[in-house]
Structure formats: structure tokens, C-alpha cells
Design a protein around this motif. Structure first.
Motif, short mmCIF file in Angstrom:
data_model
loop_
_atom_site.label_atom_id
_atom_site.label_comp_id
_atom_site.label_asym_id
_atom_site.label_seq_id
_atom_site.Cartn_x
_atom_site.Cartn_y
_atom_site.Cartn_z
N ASP A 1 9.77 -10.80 -0.53
CA ASP A 1 11.07 -11.42 -0.80
C ASP A 1 10.88 -12.65 -1.66
N HIS B 1 12.37 -5.56 -1.36
CA HIS B 1 13.35 -4.60 -0.87
C HIS B 1 14.77 -5.01 -1.24
N GLN B 2 15.00 -6.31 -1.37
CA GLN B 2 16.32 -6.79 -1.73
C GLN B 2 16.19 -8.12 -2.47
N LEU C 1 13.52 -1.83 -4.32
CA LEU C 1 14.91 -2.27 -4.26
C LEU C 1 15.84 -1.09 -4.00
N HIS C 2 16.74 -1.26 -3.03
CA HIS C 2 17.73 -0.23 -2.70
C HIS C 2 19.08 -0.51 -3.34
N SER C 3 19.36 -1.79 -3.58
CA SER C 3 20.66 -2.17 -4.16
C SER C 3 20.52 -3.53 -4.82
N THR D 1 24.74 -10.55 -9.42
CA THR D 1 23.36 -10.99 -9.61
C THR D 1 23.11 -11.54 -11.01
#
Length: 441
Positions: free
Chosen positions: A274, A297-298, A320-322, A327
Motif C-alpha cells: 500500500d 491491491h488498492q 489492483l482491482h479498482s 484518482t
């Protein structure tokens, strides 16, 4: 045998010989040879290649009459006299991993026997270097030498004794695992420090405290897991920082807050999971940020706040999922965005609307099925990579294809941008379909 390629430029006073490998039964040594001429060169001279076989160990090589004095110990610049009626070698940089020589022409502008004579000197000097122990930095160097390179797998301690005038130090591809806190004291003019491909496990907090002009720091490919919070406290002049290919597991905002002049930051190929929201908020001059190939992951929606000049962002190769819809709101100058090789399943509508200067966008190798890009109306041409996603070829995809055609967008790997559904179109290349062939929404 060494293959030596010579090129004669169309400006006066310079010619270089680049040698990619020097092979013998015992070693393969890269080196470069520099030939400086004292008169203007002919602009009509062309490139030529000379082949020179130098056997390092036969003693008869040292019986050439033009070798008056040949010296070299370790990684140093040693004055030598390797004279001929047309040329002489003035200086030689002699190391186990690199070598260069400087020659001047005495009588003629023609690069014939004079060059070959000097190349022989280089070969003889290689023999000299092979017999000497590594000594870096040199004990005594000409006053105009300000850059030093110390690279040897056998080097296990950071060298000492660099002169105060030093502007560049390169200690790379060594076995060094630690550096003392005072290793860089007394180098107020140092501008570039290259420490890549060593075995550094940690750095002392005050290592860079006495380097007011340091603008480039390369720590690529070491074993760093963490850094002291205040390590860059006195590094306000730093422009380029490379920390890629280490073992960093977390980022500390304290590292980056003093670096207001930083333009390039490379944190790729680490173990980051992160990024703290305020981590980069003081990097007001940053133009390139690389976070690729970590374990993110985010992303916090605030991750890009405080970087109004950012032009290049690489987030490829993460998990990354979303991505939050706002952003990219704080980086209107962003032109190159890399999101490939993630696990993205969707991109919010209009997420790229603030990016008026977007030039290149890679979202290949994700799990995106449909997309309403909503690009800024100011974008007239765009390079895209959408390959290897499970695209649904319905009316929305038809709208996107129409946009690509009208704006002459460059589509990379277009043969790999294929439909995953509906079943009747599975495997079809998206760009080969006509409007009436797309499925309904």
C-alpha cells in the motif's frame, strides 16, 4: 580477439573506439578507447573496423620499441608514454572491469598507424591491469578528473579517499553490503551517486547529510527492506531517485517530504502492499512516478495529490482491482498512464476526463469487460493497448470502436483485442467488426 569499432565524427578533436568485449582464455573485459586529435578532422572520413588479436601473456609483447613507459595499478588514471612518430597515449584508466585511454596525435590528421599503435598500447595496458590489485579510487589523479567508477565483484568495502572536487561516484556491481555513516563526508560538490547492483541491506540515517548538490541517487537492485525516516532530510536538491528492485515493504512519508525538487521517483519491483495517502503530497515538481511490479491491491483516492506536474505514471504489474473515479483529478498534465497486468474489472465512467494531455494508455492484461472511456474532448490522438481483456462486444464497444476510428487512435496488439461475449462473437477481433455486427445492450 577484440573487435574494435572506430568512428570518425564530423567535428574537430574527438574520436572514440568502443569495445564491447575483450576476450582471452582468462577473461572477457569491456573497455573503451578515446582518441583526441589536435587539428580539425576531415569531414569525409567514414567508419571503419579494425581487428586486433592481443595475446595477453606472451612476454615478447613488451619488446615493442615504442613502449617507453607503461604503468597502471588497479582502478586508476596513470600517466603513460606510449609514443610513435604520429601518436602517443597520455592517460590510461586501468581497472579489472573497465579501461580507457586518451591519446593525442603528434604530426598527422590521418588515423592510420597512429591509431593501431595506440590500440596496441591499450592491449598492453590490459595485461598490466590484469596483474595488479584493484585500487579505487586512485591515489593521485589529474586535477581535471571529477568522476570515478569503481566496479568489481571482489570489492567488499566502500572505497575511501575520493577528492573534494568529485562530482560523480559510481560504485556498482560489487559485493558491498554496508556503508559507513561518514563514507561520503567531504564531498560538497558530489552531484551523482550510483550504488546499483550491490548487496546493501541498510543505510545509515546521516549518509547523505553533507551532500548539498546531490541531484541523482541510484540505489537500484540492492537488498534494502527499509530506510531511516530522516535519510533524505538534507537532500533538498535531489532531482532523480531510483529505489527499484529492492525489498521495500512500506513507504514512509518522511522520506519524500523534503524532496520538493524531485522530478523522477522509481519504486518499481519492490514488496509494497500500500501507499500512505499523503506519501507524495510534497513532490510538487515530480514528473515521473513508477510503482510498477509491487503488490498494491488498492490506491487511496488522494495518492496523486500535490503532484500537479506529473506526466508519467506506471502502476502496471500490481494487483489492483479498482481505481476510484477521482484518482486522476489532481494530475491534469498526465500524458502516459500504465495500468496493464493488474486485476481491474471495471473503470469508472469518465475517469480519464481530467487528462487533457493523455497520449498513451495501457490497460492490457486485466479483467475489464466493458468500458465507457469518456476521454476529454481535447484529446485528438491517443495510443492504446487494450489487449487480453474479456471484452463484451455490445453497443458500448461499438461506440468505442467508432471513437477510435474517428480520432485515428493507435491501437497496439489489435489482433489480441478480441470479444469474449456474446457467444456468437467470441474470439472475433473487435476492430474487424462492423457496427451492425455488435450485440445489443
Amino acid at each position: 580477439m577484440a573487435k574494435i569499432g572506430l568512428s570518425q565524427p564530423q567535428v574537430s578533436g574527438h574520436c572514440e573506439v568502443s569495445v564491447s568485449t575483450f576476450e582471452s582464455r582468462f577473461s572477457s573485459v569491456p573497455f573503451r578507447f578515446q582518441h583526441s586529435v589536435s587539428q580539425p578532422d576531415d569531414t569525409t572520413k567514414t567508419k571503419w573496423v579494425a581487428f586486433l588479436r592481443i595475446l595477453l601473456f606472451p612476454p615478447f609483447l613488451f619488446n615493442f620499441p615504442f613502449v617507453e613507459n607503461l604503468s597502471g595499478t588497479g582502478d586508476l588514471l596513470a600517466p603513460i608514454r606510449c609514443s610513435h612518430d604520429k601518436a602517443k597515449v597520455e592517460q590510461i584508466h586501468c581497472g579489472r572491469d573497465s579501461l580507457w585511454a586518451k591519446a593525442t596525435e603528434l604530426q598527422s590528421r590521418r588515423m592510420d598507424s597512429s591509431v593501431l599503435i595506440c590500440i596496441l598500447c591499450v592491449g598492453l595496458s590490459l595485461h598490466c591491469c590484469r596483474l595488479q590489485a584493484l585500487q579505487c579510487p586512485p591515489v593521485a589523479t589529474p586535477s581535471n578528473i571529477t568522476e570515478f567508477s569503481c566496479s568489481s565483484p571482489s570489492l567488499s568495502h566502500f572505497p575511501a579517499g575520493f577528492p573534494e572536487r568529485t562530482t560523480l561516484i559510481s560504485v556498482e556491481f560489487t559485493n558491498i553490503s554496508s556503508i559507513g555513516e561518514d563514507a561520503l563526508l567531504g564531498l560538497p560538490k558530489l552531484q551523482e551517486l550510483h550504488l546499483s547492483n550491490n548487496r546493501l541491506e541498510d543505510l545509515p540515517g546521516g549518509l547523505f547529510r553533507d551532500l548539498p548538490e546531490l541531484n541523482t541517487l541510484d540505489l537500484t537492485s540492492n537488498l534494502l527492506e527499509d530506510l531511516p525516516p530522516s535519510i533524505f532530510e538534507n537532500s533538498s536538491s535531489l532531482n532523480h531517485l531510483f529505489l527499484k528492485m529492492n525489498q521495500l515493504t512500506k513507504l514512509r512519508p518522511q522520506w519524500f517530504h523534503p524532496l520538493r525538487q524531485l522530478q523522477t521517483l522509481d519504486l518499481s519491483n519492490n514488496q509494497l502492499k500500500d501507499v500512505p495517502p499523503s506519501c507524495f503530497s510534497k513532490l510538487e515538481n515530480l514528473t515521473a512516478l513508477d510503482l510498477s511490479f509491487n503488490f498494491l491491491h488498492q490506491l487511496s483516492p488522494q495518492i496523486l495529490e500535490g503532484m500537479p506536474l506529473l506526466e508519467r505514471l506506471d502502476l502496471g504489474g500490481n494487483h489492483l482491482h479498482s481505481i476510484a473515479d477521482k484518482t486522476f483529478q489532481e494530475v491534469p498534465r498526465l500524458g502516459y498512464l500504465f495500468l496493464q497486468n493488474n486485476s481491474l474489472t471495471r473503470l469508472p465512467p469518465g475517469i480519464f476526463q481530467p487528462l487533457r494531455n493523455l497520449d498513451t494508455l495501457f490497460i492490457s492484461d486485466n479483467q475489464i469487460a466493458s468500458w465507457d472511456p469518456g476521454f476529454s474532448g481535447q484529446i485528438t490522438k491517443l495510443s492504446l493497448d487494450l489487449a487480453r481483456n474479456p471484452w463484451v462486444c455490445d453497443c458500448r464497444m461499438s461506440t468505442f470502436v467508432d471513437w477510435v476510428m474517428r480520432h485515428s487512435a493507435v491501437l497496439y496488439s489489435r489482433e489480441e483485442v478480441v470479444c469474449a461475449s456474446p457467444e456468437s462473437l467470441k474470439g472475433w477481433v473487435v476492430m474487424s467488426l462492423k457496427e451492425a455486427e455488435f450485440g445489443v445492450c
